[in-house]
Scaffold this motif. Structure first.
Motif, mmCIF file in Angstrom:
data_model
loop_
_atom_site.group_PDB
_atom_site.id
_atom_site.type_symbol
_atom_site.label_atom_id
_atom_site.label_comp_id
_atom_site.label_asym_id
_atom_site.label_seq_id
_atom_site.Cartn_x
_atom_site.Cartn_y
_atom_site.Cartn_z
ATOM 1 N N ARG A 493 14.908 55.882 48.193
ATOM 2 C CA ARG A 493 14.055 55.053 49.042
ATOM 3 C C ARG A 493 13.288 55.890 50.063
ATOM 4 N NH1 ARG A 493 18.103 50.203 51.026
ATOM 5 N NH2 ARG A 493 18.544 49.254 48.975
ATOM 6 N N GLY A 494 13.598 57.158 50.106
ATOM 7 C CA GLY A 494 12.960 58.008 51.108
ATOM 8 C C GLY A 494 13.747 58.096 52.391
ATOM 9 N N VAL A 495 14.974 57.595 52.390
ATOM 10 C CA VAL A 495 15.827 57.632 53.577
ATOM 11 C C VAL A 495 16.661 58.912 53.546
ATOM 12 C CG1 VAL A 495 17.654 56.486 54.877
ATOM 13 C CG2 VAL A 495 15.937 55.117 53.650
ATOM 14 N N THR A 496 16.613 59.668 54.623
ATOM 15 C CA THR A 496 17.428 60.881 54.725
ATOM 16 C C THR A 496 18.853 60.500 55.116
ATOM 17 O OG1 THR A 496 15.517 62.175 55.424
ATOM 18 C CG2 THR A 496 17.693 63.096 55.901
ATOM 19 N N VAL A 497 19.818 61.000 54.357
ATOM 20 C CA VAL A 497 21.234 60.672 54.612
ATOM 21 C C VAL A 497 21.939 61.900 55.163
ATOM 22 C CG1 VAL A 497 23.401 59.883 53.617
ATOM 23 C CG2 VAL A 497 21.226 58.981 52.754
ATOM 24 N N LEU A 498 22.617 61.723 56.281
ATOM 25 C CA LEU A 498 23.456 62.757 56.885
ATOM 26 C C LEU A 498 24.907 62.259 56.871
ATOM 27 C CD1 LEU A 498 21.281 63.477 60.058
ATOM 28 C CD2 LEU A 498 20.989 64.411 57.754
ATOM 29 N N ILE A 499 25.828 63.134 56.509
ATOM 30 C CA ILE A 499 27.251 62.770 56.492
ATOM 31 C C ILE A 499 27.963 63.599 57.547
ATOM 32 C CG2 ILE A 499 29.384 62.811 55.165
ATOM 33 C CD1 ILE A 499 27.798 62.241 52.675
ATOM 34 N N LYS A 500 28.729 62.916 58.373
ATOM 35 C CA LYS A 500 29.421 63.582 59.483
ATOM 36 C C LYS A 500 30.924 63.363 59.387
ATOM 37 C CE LYS A 500 31.498 63.582 63.615
ATOM 38 N NZ LYS A 500 32.767 62.882 63.971
ATOM 39 N N GLY A 501 31.687 64.429 59.666
ATOM 40 C CA GLY A 501 33.135 64.303 59.857
ATOM 41 C C GLY A 501 33.949 64.143 58.602
ATOM 42 N N VAL A 502 33.621 64.844 57.543
ATOM 43 C CA VAL A 502 34.442 64.783 56.328
ATOM 44 C C VAL A 502 35.752 65.521 56.572
ATOM 45 C CG1 VAL A 502 34.590 65.381 53.891
ATOM 46 C CG2 VAL A 502 32.396 64.677 54.865
ATOM 47 N N ARG A 503 36.851 64.863 56.315
ATOM 48 C CA ARG A 503 38.147 65.516 56.490
ATOM 49 C C ARG A 503 38.380 66.541 55.377
ATOM 50 N NH1 ARG A 503 42.702 61.141 58.444
ATOM 51 N NH2 ARG A 503 41.553 60.295 60.236
ATOM 52 N N LYS A 504 39.212 67.538 55.686
ATOM 53 C CA LYS A 504 39.461 68.603 54.717
ATOM 54 C C LYS A 504 40.037 68.058 53.414
ATOM 55 C CE LYS A 504 40.197 72.299 58.101
ATOM 56 N NZ LYS A 504 41.158 73.312 58.637
ATOM 57 N N GLU A 505 40.936 67.068 53.531
ATOM 58 C CA GLU A 505 41.587 66.545 52.326
ATOM 59 C C GLU A 505 40.648 65.709 51.455
ATOM 60 O OE1 GLU A 505 42.949 63.814 55.810
ATOM 61 O OE2 GLU A 505 42.428 65.920 55.464
ATOM 62 N N HIS A 506 39.473 65.365 51.991
ATOM 63 C CA HIS A 506 38.522 64.557 51.228
ATOM 64 C C HIS A 506 37.378 65.374 50.639
ATOM 65 C CE1 HIS A 506 39.828 61.070 54.080
ATOM 66 N NE2 HIS A 506 40.708 61.271 53.112
ATOM 67 N N ILE A 507 37.270 66.630 51.029
ATOM 68 C CA ILE A 507 36.141 67.444 50.570
ATOM 69 C C ILE A 507 36.138 67.593 49.059
ATOM 70 C CG2 ILE A 507 35.168 69.785 50.594
ATOM 71 C CD1 ILE A 507 35.952 69.983 53.517
ATOM 72 N N HIS A 508 37.309 67.805 48.475
ATOM 73 C CA HIS A 508 37.382 68.044 47.025
ATOM 74 C C HIS A 508 36.876 66.847 46.237
ATOM 75 C CE1 HIS A 508 38.812 69.482 43.157
ATOM 76 N NE2 HIS A 508 39.442 68.336 42.990
ATOM 77 N N VAL A 509 37.410 65.649 46.530
ATOM 78 C CA VAL A 509 37.025 64.474 45.745
ATOM 79 C C VAL A 509 35.554 64.126 45.957
ATOM 80 C CG1 VAL A 509 37.716 62.767 47.479
ATOM 81 C CG2 VAL A 509 37.738 62.144 45.062
ATOM 82 N N LEU A 510 35.042 64.309 47.178
ATOM 83 C CA LEU A 510 33.622 64.044 47.425
ATOM 84 C C LEU A 510 32.742 65.057 46.698
ATOM 85 C CD1 LEU A 510 33.604 63.140 51.238
ATOM 86 C CD2 LEU A 510 33.435 61.587 49.294
ATOM 87 N N GLY A 511 33.227 66.290 46.607
ATOM 88 C CA GLY A 511 32.472 67.301 45.887
ATOM 89 C C GLY A 511 32.463 67.067 44.391
ATOM 90 N N VAL A 512 33.633 66.743 43.834
ATOM 91 C CA VAL A 512 33.736 66.516 42.390
ATOM 92 C C VAL A 512 32.921 65.309 41.952
ATOM 93 C CG1 VAL A 512 35.324 65.886 40.533
ATOM 94 C CG2 VAL A 512 35.973 67.655 42.179
#
Length: 545
Positions: A493-512
């Motif tokens: 849609r042309g909206v820029t998305v910023l993500i803040k405060g990802v916990r260490k234990e969630h980085i893997h699943v969000l990356g995969v």
């Protein structure tokens, strides 16, 4: 290889099992004798009630009790035939006959043994408390109903359901002749209840059996008795079995194994909490109980489990090592060789009285009061489990109870999870209305992810979206996938998305699952909220210029 051997060695007996015996042997012997006296009428009663006979119950208490004491994972657990196992075995005896019980015992024992070697001991911790109390109450109802036919000197009319069998027995009983066994049941119950109040340390069931048996013998009362018992332990023998029998008994064996594992581990856990007798090894407990059921089956007995009531008596009597459970088995062995003639004249109605009181004690009004006051969902799980236990099957009841409890937990997690739009920190600046700051709370999982994240998509007048994940406790693959879909949709849609405060234990699943990869730029992942807001404002400034 060393690690594998060490893991295997932890499942076997060792000298550490008896390191405190030199200090506690007197208390252990006393406790063992006490438990042996308490266990005698129960072993006989459970054997009769299951349909395999008093001899099988006594053999199980001796053989399984001894093996589980040596090989089990608890220092004070007492094992043998139990009421819960009777509930499962009675229909098996009715459908397949008495010889099938030994086969089921061996098959179930092997399954429990394998569960121990596969380190499945901690799985019992996943069973919710309302489910445990529900099937305990259901078992109590079934045990009570199973004793009604013997209490009125009638039969159950071939009904496998304990409630229907009890109703048939009452209707078809030979009244008023049936009043005599009923009087015996009442007398046994009265003695047990009175002694339980005035002298709780005295084994009321044993005293009640002795009194009623003496009276019945002196007055030659026309009561059905246990009958002849062997005066020695039979030699072990492999029961006859063929592929067709094994296939037919596979389902019952799995049910028996599941029950044996669950009840034994629960009993061991209760014992560990009652006194400072050392921790229990859940996996070793399964190994011990598996070997115990195999051994009982080879001697013509029935499947065994840890017995909560006898274990509690053992602990309260001062037991500190597994020697007390060994002594308990030896006391029962002495009964076979020395007092089998005396035991054979015990009226069956007296055993029914013992089990009826035991069943009533399993249904705790205090537990029911607590579970019903806790929440309506816990109360529903409790009563659902109890009703299915009585009307259908114990293992099915546990499975359905766990599913129901899991459903309500997921529902609660879903309702407590949400997304909230926040005001940007600092003073308001031009262009802030085109920035959406969203805080996610709770769990981003399959039960709530779509509902939560769709709310962000409802905002159509935004140029930058900041998604705060620092308050999210759990993200599963569904939540990560849904987040990636939302980021992709907003970016399209042309909206820029910023993500803040990802916990260490969630980085893997969000990356995969591609949630991070879906961002327009790697720099759109922030740890500090102030930096994320400043970056968002820079985007709106560029658009405005």
């Amino acid at each position: 290889m060393t690690k594998v051997w060490k893991s295997f060695r932890e499942l076997l007996p060792s000298s550490r099992d008896y390191e405190y015996l030199r200090y506690s042997w007197r208390a252990d012997v006393t406790a063992g004798i006490t438990v042996g006296i308490v266990a005698l009428p129960l072993a006989l009663a459970f054997g009769v009630s299951s349909g395999v006979g008093a001899e099988a119950g006594l053999i199980t208490a001796i053989v399984a009790g001894l093996i589980a004491a040596i090989f089990g994972g608890s220092n004070v657990q007492v094992s043998g035939p139990t009421g819960a196992m009777v509930v499962v075995l009675a229909p098996i005896v009715m459908q397949y006959g008495i010889p099938a019980v030994a086969v089921v015992s061996i098959m179930a024992g092997v399954l429990v043994l394998l569960a121990g070697f596969l380190k499945m001991g901690r799985m019992v911790s996943y069973i919710p408390w309302p489910v445990i109390e529900g099937f305990t109450a259901g078992i109590g109802v079934i045990i009570f109903m199973q004793q009604v036919p013997a209490a009125v000197a009638s039969d159950g009319g071939g009904n496998s359901n304990a409630v229907l069998a009890a109703c048939h027995a009452v209707v078809s009983a030979g009244w008023p002749g049936a009043l005599l066994p009923v009087a015996v049941v009442v007398a046994v119950a009265a003695i047990m209840l009175i002694l339980g109040k005035v002298a709780p340390k005295i084994p009321g069931s044993f005293i009640a059996i002795v009194v009623v048996t003496v009276v019945a013998t002196l007055f030659s009362l026309p009561l059905e008795t246990i009958g002849t018992l062997p005066q020695s332990l039979p030699a072990p023998a492999w029961p006859e079995m063929d592929p067709a029998m094994i296939q037919a008994l596979a389902g019952p064996a799995v049910a028996v194994a599941a029950l044996a594992a669950i009840e034994s581990l629960l009993s061991a856990r209760v014992a560990a909490s009652m006194a400072d007798t050392g921790p229990y090894n859940a996996d070793r407990e399964l190994v011990g109980q598996g070997l115990a059921s195999v051994g009982a089956g080879l001697f013509g007995g029935m499947p065994a489990t840890g017995a909560i009531a006898r274990t509690a008596v053992n602990v309260r009597s001062g037991a500190r090592t597994r020697m007390s459970a060994i002594v308990h088995a030896l006391v029962l062995l002495a009964v076979v060789y020395v007092a089998s003639t005396v035991v054979s004249v015990i009226p069956l109605a007296a055993l029914s009285g013992v089990l009826m009181v035991t069943a009533v004690r399993m249904i705790s009004p205090e537990v029911i009061r607590r579970v019903t006051r806790s929440s309506w969902t816990d109360a529903l799980v409790f009563f659902l489990t109890a009703i299915i236990t009585v009307s259908v099957d114990l293992v099915v009841a546990v499975i359905i109870g766990i599913i129901a409890a899991a459903f309500f937990i997921l529902r609660k997690m879903s309702l407590e999870s949400g997304v909230y739009r926040e005001v940007l920190p600092g003073g308001e600046e031009a262009g802030d209305s085109r920035i959406g700051l969203f805080r996610l709370e709770g769990a981003l999982f399959f039960g709530a992810a779509e509902r939560i994240l769709d709310q962000i998509l409802d905002y159509r007048d935004l140029e930058v979206v900041i998604i705060r994940l620092s308050e999210v406790q759990l993200i599963d693959t569904t939540g990560a996938h849904q987040l990636a879909e939302v980021v992709t949709t907003l970016e399209r849609r042309g909206v820029t998305v910023l993500i803040k405060g990802v916990r260490k234990e969630h980085i893997h699943v969000l990356g995969v699952l591609g949630a991070i990869r879906s961002l327009r730029h790697p720099n759109h992942l922030f740890e500090d909220l102030g930096e994320a807001v400043a970056h968002a404002r820079s985007h709106t400034d560029r658009v405005a210029s």
